[in-house]
Design a protein around this motif. Sequence first.
Motif, PDB file in Angstrom:
ATOM      1  N   TRP A 272       0.737  -1.165  -0.048  1.00 23.99           N
ATOM      2  CA  TRP A 272      -0.064  -0.150   0.087  1.00 23.99           C
ATOM      3  C   TRP A 272       1.068   1.142   0.183  1.00 23.99           C
ATOM      4  O   TRP A 272       1.884   1.527   0.864  1.00 23.99           O
ATOM      5  CB  TRP A 272      -0.922   0.197   1.383  1.00 23.99           C
ATOM      6  CG  TRP A 272      -1.588  -1.183   1.510  1.00 23.99           C
ATOM      7  CD1 TRP A 272      -1.570  -1.867   2.915  1.00 23.99           C
ATOM      8  CD2 TRP A 272      -2.503  -1.990   0.734  1.00 23.99           C
ATOM      9  NE1 TRP A 272      -2.497  -3.030   2.776  1.00 23.99           N
ATOM     10  CE2 TRP A 272      -2.945  -3.191   1.633  1.00 23.99           C
ATOM     11  CE3 TRP A 272      -3.010  -2.063  -0.574  1.00 23.99           C
ATOM     12  CZ2 TRP A 272      -3.823  -3.980   1.050  1.00 23.99           C
ATOM     13  CZ3 TRP A 272      -3.751  -3.161  -1.114  1.00 23.99           C
ATOM     14  CH2 TRP A 272      -4.197  -3.894  -0.403  1.00 23.99           C
ATOM     15  N   SER A 273       0.616   2.155  -0.833  1.00 17.91           N
ATOM     16  CA  SER A 273       1.437   3.340  -0.984  1.00 17.91           C
ATOM     17  C   SER A 273       0.768   4.803  -0.637  1.00 17.91           C
ATOM     18  O   SER A 273       1.323   5.707   0.026  1.00 17.91           O
ATOM     19  CB  SER A 273       2.137   3.595  -2.224  1.00 17.91           C
ATOM     20  OG  SER A 273       0.930   3.872  -3.288  1.00 17.91           O
ATOM     21  N   ALA A 274      -0.603   4.448  -0.400  1.00 17.57           N
ATOM     22  CA  ALA A 274      -1.215   5.652   0.060  1.00 17.57           C
ATOM     23  C   ALA A 274      -1.196   5.946   1.442  1.00 17.57           C
ATOM     24  O   ALA A 274      -1.034   4.991   2.229  1.00 17.57           O
ATOM     25  CB  ALA A 274      -2.965   5.413  -0.434  1.00 17.57           C
ATOM     26  N   SER A 275      -1.438   7.231   1.893  1.00 17.69           N
ATOM     27  CA  SER A 275      -1.386   7.528   3.386  1.00 17.69           C
ATOM     28  C   SER A 275      -3.051   7.300   3.802  1.00 17.69           C
ATOM     29  O   SER A 275      -3.899   7.129   2.903  1.00 17.69           O
ATOM     30  CB  SER A 275      -1.040   9.126   3.586  1.00 17.69           C
ATOM     31  OG  SER A 275      -2.196   9.734   2.834  1.00 17.69           O
ATOM     32  N   SER A 276      -3.119   7.305   5.011  1.00 15.53           N
ATOM     33  CA  SER A 276      -4.317   7.196   5.644  1.00 15.53           C
ATOM     34  C   SER A 276      -5.150   8.243   5.366  1.00 15.53           C
ATOM     35  O   SER A 276      -6.443   8.011   4.963  1.00 15.53           O
ATOM     36  CB  SER A 276      -4.322   6.964   7.198  1.00 15.53           C
ATOM     37  OG  SER A 276      -3.871   8.136   7.805  1.00 15.53           O
ATOM     38  N   ASP A 277      -4.885   9.605   5.218  1.00 12.28           N
ATOM     39  CA  ASP A 277      -5.623  10.717   4.859  1.00 12.28           C
ATOM     40  C   ASP A 277      -6.109  10.559   3.335  1.00 12.28           C
ATOM     41  O   ASP A 277      -7.236  10.680   2.992  1.00 12.28           O
ATOM     42  CB  ASP A 277      -4.779  11.787   4.955  1.00 12.28           C
ATOM     43  CG  ASP A 277      -4.646  12.508   6.090  1.00 12.28           C
ATOM     44  OD1 ASP A 277      -5.266  11.898   7.090  1.00 12.28           O
ATOM     45  OD2 ASP A 277      -3.638  13.363   6.642  1.00 12.28           O
TER      46      ASP A 277
END
Length: 450
Positions: A16-21
């Motif tokens: 996973w590369s996305a941030s939690s935001d």
Amino acid sequence: MTTVPHSAGRGAPRPWSASSDTLLERLKKLHPQSIDLSLGRIERLLAALGNPQDTLPPVVHVAGTNGKGSFLAFTRAIAEALGKGVHVYTSPHLVNFHERIVLAGPHGSAPIAEDFLVDCLARAEAANGGELITLFEITTAAAFLAFAETPADLLLLETGLGGRLDATNVVKHPLLTSITPISIDHVSFLGETLTEIAGEKAGILKACVPCVVGRQMQEAFTVIARRAEEIGAPLHVVGRDFDMYEQHGRLVFQTEERLIDLPLPRLNGRHQIDNAGTAIAAASLLFGDALAARALEQGVTHAEWPARMERLSVGGLHAFVADGTEIWLDGGHNAAGGQVTAHTLAELDERLPRPVHLVYGMMETKDAHAFIAPFKGLVERVYTVPIPDEPNAFDAEALAEIAKAEGFDVVPTASVPDALTRSQAALDGPGRVLICGSLYLAGHVLKLHG
């Protein structure tokens, strides 16, 4: 309790590369145009995730209108004083989403780590397959993944809205339930009468599972008691099975068999005596003979729950006020919240009289008249503020008209710093300022304060 790193139990690392935001913003787009409270969406998603709600640590499930967070804070502190590992699920957050999911660990409980949050959110998103689902539902499913995969002795689980059809109510066999004081709130979802709202809250009751019932208006208690009798849920009720009160500057907790003398709670306000006492009653059921008085003392004096009549430490926003001015923060946002906050403010004034100003912001979904009315006679002036990035918040001018209609001297302002600056100019010396009306405003204030 045996603990493992928060990343344990997840199998091979995922790319996973996305941030939690970023993930949370994307998940918001799955929200239905209108919310029909139901369990169907989350039950579908949880089934796709392998039903993590069935492998959670023992659960204490809590519903109510006011006091849920404080009850959980006291219960957590007592359990941790006994050496227990505790998960906690609450909403909304104040500053950071991670606050909602607190995980037990080798050095105590802490908000979920970013990498684990991203992992759980991404798995929930993949399992959901693009179907419509509310943000609370899908993030609750992600939280259940985290809780199921991180060992703990206890999970303190707060409902998000109501109880009967709340996404957390998929837990079929909690160890204990609790219903804190019920009042009018969320009328568009839960009903316009206390009876209707109590019926929704009582939906967390389970057969043969004890429920600790906080102080209630009779109308609400009648509904709870009727539901408990229907399904066979034993009730432990304040004023009947246990009681708590202040005596000589101490907290006294009493049952037929036991009287415990403790320091007053760390959290401010007379209502926190009730919240602490309800938590002690719950802990008595949870831990029995293992519950030592020392753990209770540590629990009531170490519990932390930000933005509940919290006095802000010197720094940050104090740059806008004179030396010696007190800045207090409270996230109460309904009629009952206004009453207890005003009562606490009055107690402060009795001990150390000072001119008092309110900085007031509120969401349009709340009853602004009912919240501010109890402050009559306590405050010299009200400064209304907008809540940044909240489209459903009152603008300062509209909220000022409401406060004026309730008989207050009101000044609409552009921001919290603007309000504090104007307040200080009017005070012309040290005073007491309470910022209140919304948890969203409280979160914004904590960010500003740093």
